[in-house]
Design an enzyme around this catalytic site. Structure first.
Site, PDB file in Angstrom:
ATOM      1  N   GLY A   1       0.803  -1.216   0.000  1.00 31.97           N
ATOM      2  CA  GLY A   1       0.000   0.000   0.000  1.00 31.97           C
ATOM      3  C   GLY A   1       0.835   1.265   0.000  1.00 31.97           C
ATOM      4  N   LYS A   2       1.785   1.333   0.914  1.00 33.51           N
ATOM      5  CA  LYS A   2       2.628   2.532   0.992  1.00 33.51           C
ATOM      6  C   LYS A   2       3.586   2.603  -0.189  1.00 33.51           C
ATOM      7  CE  LYS A   2       2.187   2.863   6.008  1.00 33.51           C
ATOM      8  NZ  LYS A   2       1.274   1.711   6.185  1.00 33.51           N
TER       9      LYS A   2
ATOM     10  N   CYS B   1       1.567   1.315  13.232  1.00 29.73           N
ATOM     11  CA  CYS B   1       0.105   1.329  13.355  1.00 29.73           C
ATOM     12  C   CYS B   1      -0.261   1.075  14.820  1.00 29.73           C
ATOM     13  CB  CYS B   1      -0.549   0.330  12.415  1.00 29.73           C
ATOM     14  SG  CYS B   1      -0.072  -1.389  12.664  1.00 29.73           S
TER      15      CYS B   1
END
Length: 450
Positions: free
Chosen positions: A115-116, A235
């Site tokens: 994703g990043k 996170c």
């Protein structure tokens, strides 16, 4: 809720902010996507994510598996809070002195599932054009395949996928301009999505994660160039894995903590960075901070030199007509790959130092004078429209192709065809006339009932 966790959260963001978060932990998680600017889809549905130009929050979760555009790499399903890391990266990028004699070099150290990485690739492409190299690394062999697949779907050939422990990068002394380290953590930010994360939380695990995070950053630190930027993220919420670690990096490795003076609605300021917390934002938990390295003079980037030319290399005709950017081709066995010319010498250097899983674009397999095209080439955003005959299909046919069902296109040209939906390539077939041979990989086929 674990009482120690309650104390940790109140320490990190304050009692009042923590009360808002506690009330949100049992609420449903939001659903968000980030669109691919290399593969535009026209109107982007959903509500805008404040810190991501291409991020959208959806009103409900669709069946992404049954959307051909998902398989075409037109968007990535990513939590909106996770997109904030890309926002901090863009802030660092905007203040970076761009090198004039080489591509900007960026490392996404703990990159899976991607994703990043795909967010960084879009930002780099927008700011640097072709003049960047993004290395996406994943230490776990079981996860690096997913990362490589998602990079291939995104379609940017300036991304190199590696599978190495962070300590391996120390050999590339002073090499990277920016490093993103989204380090493994205790996962407090996933409590709303993952009941198991709540059950497994403990003080001991927080302490273990804090130590592991320090080791990861210390191991990779030599590869960050003088005045380079580290974007550090987790996170989780607690100060031990977040602010305390950022201060430790600054004091022990040599770095200035960059000011956290950005004012974004819902995003909480901590002493060293930013905390995104459910109840304050629609997404899940995320922490992010950035530091600028104040390195001693001995850290000097090693020069990347091109690999030795392969003698007697015979390639199929027509390769110059495949891509819209200059590429350098290499053949290993029968497998042909293409790497953008601007990063070819860097890729040669990386291959000598790291375990490179994928670089540039897999072009295909050479059988005599015939090139059997690779599925990844279909997804490359820089494959020329005229490289292969394109066959536009409806949603039902697109899903049948992705399911690897038997297809027949008697009126289409014979030979290799590029199957497209809404203008976006999905993959290749070899059209024989009365039937087609699918080149869609078994590993990527839709397995659910369509």
């Amino acid at each position: 809720m674990n009482q120690t966790f309650i104390k940790y959260l109140e320490e990190a963001i304050g009692c009042e902010n923590a009360r808002v978060a506690f009330s949100a932990f049992d609420a449903p998680a939001s659903v968000s996507v980030r669109f691919n600017p290399l593969k535009p889809v026209g109107r982007m549905s959903g509500r805008k994510v404040a810190w991501s130009q291409y991020g959208r929050i959806l009103d409900e979760r669709p069946k992404f598996t049954l959307d051909p555009l998902f398989h075409a790499g037109a968007y990535y399903v990513q939590d909106s809070s996770s997109m904030f890391v890309g926002y901090i990266f863009r802030q660092a990028l905007s203040q970076m002195d761009m090198p004039s004699h080489r591509p900007l070099r960026v490392l996404d150290l703990c990159a899976a599932p991607g994703g990043k990485t795909t967010d960084l690739a879009s930002s780099l492409r927008e700011v640097c054009g072709e003049n960047f190299l993004l290395v996406a690394n994943e230490v776990m062999k079981a996860r690096v395949g997913v990362l490589a697949d998602n990079v291939a779907l995104w379609g940017d050939p300036n991304v190199v996928v590696t599978c190495d422990d962070p300590r391996a990068f120390a050999a590339l002394e002073g090499y990277f301009d920016i490093i993103l380290a989204d380090v493994p953590c205790s996962g407090e930010g996933m409590f709303r999505k993952d009941e198991q994360a709540r059950q497994q939380w403990s003080e001991d695990n927080v302490s273990l994660c804090q130590s592991r995070q320090k080791r990861i950053i210390a191991d990779v630190w030599p590869s960050l160039g003088r005045d380079g930027v580290l974007v550090y993220s987790t996170c989780t919420f607690n100060r031990y894995e977040n602010d305390d670690n950022v201060r430790w990096i600054s004091e022990n490795l040599g770095a200035d903590i960059l000011p956290n003076d950005l004012d974004v609605e819902g995003v909480l300021h901590t002493e060293c960075g930013y905390s995104l917390v459910p109840g304050h934002v629609e997404g899940e938990g995320q922490y992010c901070a950035s530091l600028k390295k104040t390195a001693p003079e001995e850290y000097v980037a090693k020069k990347a030199t091109a690999g030795k030319p392969v003698k007697g290399l015979t390639l199929p005709d027509g390769l110059d007509g495949l891509f819209s950017v200059p590429m350098e081709f290499s053949l290993k066995g029968e497998t042909l790959t293409a790497v953008p010319h601007v990063i070819s010498s860097d890729v040669a250097l990386l291959r000598r130092s790291l375990h490179v899983v994928a670089a540039g674009c897999a072009v295909g397999v050479v059988k005599g004078k015939v090139l059997v095209p690779d599925a990844d080439m279909a997804l490359c955003a820089f494959l020329k429209d005229e490289a292969y005959p394109r066959l536009e299909v409806d949603e039902r046919t697109a899903l049948a192709y992705l399911h690897r069902d038997a297809l027949c296109f008697p009126d289409a040209p014979k030979g290799y065809l590029l199957i497209c939906h809404q203008g976006h390539p999905l993959g290749f077939v070899k059209n024989i006339g009365n039937r087609c041979n699918s080149l869609h990989p078994q590993s990527r086929r839709i397995r659910m009932d369509i």
